[in-house]
Design a protein around this motif. Structure first.
Motif, PDB file in Angstrom:
ATOM      1  N   GLY A  24       0.789  -1.220   0.000  1.00 17.40           N
ATOM      2  CA  GLY A  24       0.000   0.000   0.000  1.00 17.40           C
ATOM      3  C   GLY A  24       0.826   1.276   0.000  1.00 17.40           C
ATOM      4  N   VAL A  25       0.110   2.397   0.103  1.00 23.34           N
ATOM      5  CA  VAL A  25       0.708   3.731   0.068  1.00 23.34           C
ATOM      6  C   VAL A  25       0.355   4.462   1.365  1.00 23.34           C
ATOM      7  N   PRO A  26       1.354   4.884   2.163  1.00 26.36           N
ATOM      8  CA  PRO A  26       1.079   5.570   3.429  1.00 26.36           C
ATOM      9  C   PRO A  26       0.883   7.073   3.252  1.00 26.36           C
TER      10      PRO A  26
ATOM     11  N   ALA B 131       9.302   9.113   8.524  1.00 28.61           N
ATOM     12  CA  ALA B 131       8.488   7.947   8.177  1.00 28.61           C
ATOM     13  C   ALA B 131       8.339   7.723   6.678  1.00 28.61           C
ATOM     14  N   ALA B 132       8.788   8.675   5.859  1.00 29.57           N
ATOM     15  CA  ALA B 132       8.724   8.535   4.398  1.00 29.57           C
ATOM     16  C   ALA B 132       7.293   8.361   3.896  1.00 29.57           C
ATOM     17  N   PHE B 133       6.411   9.266   4.324  1.00 24.75           N
ATOM     18  CA  PHE B 133       5.046   9.280   3.798  1.00 24.75           C
ATOM     19  C   PHE B 133       5.074   9.587   2.302  1.00 24.75           C
TER      20      PHE B 133
ATOM     21  N   ASP C 291      -4.734   7.732  -9.553  1.00 21.62           N
ATOM     22  CA  ASP C 291      -3.616   7.374 -10.433  1.00 21.62           C
ATOM     23  C   ASP C 291      -2.281   7.675  -9.753  1.00 21.62           C
ATOM     24  N   GLU C 292      -2.211   8.812  -9.037  1.00 21.47           N
ATOM     25  CA  GLU C 292      -0.982   9.165  -8.324  1.00 21.47           C
ATOM     26  C   GLU C 292      -0.669   8.137  -7.238  1.00 21.47           C
ATOM     27  N   LEU C 293      -1.699   7.702  -6.530  1.00 17.78           N
ATOM     28  CA  LEU C 293      -1.489   6.698  -5.489  1.00 17.78           C
ATOM     29  C   LEU C 293      -1.033   5.373  -6.088  1.00 17.78           C
ATOM     30  N   GLN C 294      -1.621   5.004  -7.195  1.00 20.34           N
ATOM     31  CA  GLN C 294      -1.236   3.740  -7.846  1.00 20.34           C
ATOM     32  C   GLN C 294       0.196   3.808  -8.369  1.00 20.34           C
ATOM     33  N   GLN C 295       0.585   4.972  -8.883  1.00 15.75           N
ATOM     34  CA  GLN C 295       1.960   5.138  -9.351  1.00 15.75           C
ATOM     35  C   GLN C 295       2.944   5.055  -8.187  1.00 15.75           C
ATOM     36  N   ALA C 296       2.579   5.693  -7.067  1.00 15.16           N
ATOM     37  CA  ALA C 296       3.435   5.640  -5.878  1.00 15.16           C
ATOM     38  C   ALA C 296       3.544   4.208  -5.361  1.00 15.16           C
ATOM     39  N   ARG C 297       2.450   3.489  -5.454  1.00 13.16           N
ATOM     40  CA  ARG C 297       2.445   2.084  -5.039  1.00 13.16           C
ATOM     41  C   ARG C 297       3.391   1.252  -5.899  1.00 13.16           C
TER      42      ARG C 297
ATOM     43  N   ARG D  66       5.993   2.333  -7.530  1.00 12.02           N
ATOM     44  CA  ARG D  66       7.384   2.703  -7.273  1.00 12.02           C
ATOM     45  C   ARG D  66       7.899   2.080  -5.978  1.00 12.02           C
ATOM     46  N   SER D  67       6.981   1.829  -5.025  1.00 17.00           N
ATOM     47  CA  SER D  67       7.381   1.234  -3.747  1.00 17.00           C
ATOM     48  C   SER D  67       7.716  -0.245  -3.893  1.00 17.00           C
TER      49      SER D  67
END
Length: 288
Positions: A195-197, A218-220, A279-285, A287-288
């Motif tokens: 997930g994305v925090p 915490a690298a949010f 879309d931004e959250l999915q992209q961040a996910r 990349r994680s």
């Protein structure tokens, strides 16, 4: 985004009966659909028990439901809430971690009961659970709002706010601090569950220096700029903070339903951002 072609709003913070909300997950989704939203996140406290029902309701209504969670943490002596989006809500390691948080919460609840009895208020957890008006389902979370409801029902408080002010808020007569993990650990759990925090409602912490510190440590990946308890000044500050740290800007009503005629914190859809944030959250996910 086919499901939401003509629905561009997104509310990324809502609670259900799985924690301290008043509605079922499907009722929250139905409300969001009725308000014209394109997406709704289910973010119950320390549990994902409401996610599956919400996803099924989203499928029926052809609406996006984001699986989420809100984890209670502590930093600098302050309660900090961490939102997690697109987590694997069936991940066994993540589920066991959440279960341990709920066990800790249960121990705290019993200590609150003991303090209330010391104040001459006879109240048991059985009565608190009985006040739900339904059986407590597995993996659901009981918290202070449920105890507050019971105090009002038994005539020991006028309403939810009075119950917190007299007995349950920090510094009140029956308050018990709860051992909590650090935001950094919660963010790690969320990332490990795919997930994305995102940092929840920073304006409620009353300490922007602490907010900056936890963001850095915490690298949010995001920050809840728009929240029911944020005014225009807070929104402006946290929008600038999001830009400075390169964080995704999210919004959430923090809807809990209606208690004693009052909606807490805000109604579904009262705070929202464009559905493109998904879309931004999915992209961040990714990349994680």
């Amino acid at each position: 985004m086919d499901k939401s072609m003509n629905r561009t709003g997104c509310d990324l913070h809502s609670h259900t009966q799985a924690s301290d909300g008043m509605n079922t997950p499907s009722e929250n989704v139905q409300l969001a659909f009725g308000r014209g939203l394109g997406a709704l996140a289910i973010t119950d406290h320390d549990t994902v028990a409401g996610v599956e029902e919400a996803l099924q309701a989203g499928e029926r209504l052809n609406m996006i439901v984001v699986p989420g969670v809100e984890i209670s943490t502590m930093a600098g002596g302050t309660d900090i809430h961490v939102l997690g989006y697109y987590i694997d809500y069936q991940d066994p390691v993540f589920l066991e971690r959440l279960a341990e948080l709920r066990r800790t919460r249960g121990e705290r609840n019993e200590k609150i009961m003991a303090k209330l009895r010391g104040l001459g208020i006879e109240l048991t957890m059985e009565e608190v659970i009985g006040g739900l008006g339904r059986p407590l389902e597995p993996d659901e979370s009981i918290g202070r709002p449920h105890i507050a409801d019971a105090l009002v029902l038994k005539g020991h408080a006028l309403d939810l706010r009075d119950a917190f002010d007299r007995y349950l808020a920090q510094g009140a007569a029956a308050y018990v601090p709860q051992p909590r993990i650090h935001p950094k650990e919660a963010c790690e759990w969320i990332r490990e569950a795919g997930g994305v925090p995102v940092l929840a409602h920073p304006g409620l912490y009353g300490d922007d220096a602490l907010v900056r510190a936890v963001i850095e440590e915490a690298a949010f990946k995001g920050i809840e700029v728009y929240h029911s308890d944020h005014g225009a000044a807070e929104e402006k500050r946290y929008l600038a903070m999001a830009e400075a740290y390169g964080l995704i800007v999210t919004a959430g009503s923090d809807y809990h339903g209606e208690r004693q005629g009052q909606v807490f914190h805000g109604d579904i859809g009262s705070r929202q951002v464009s559905i493109q944030v998904l879309d931004e959250l999915q992209q961040a996910r990714a990349r994680s």
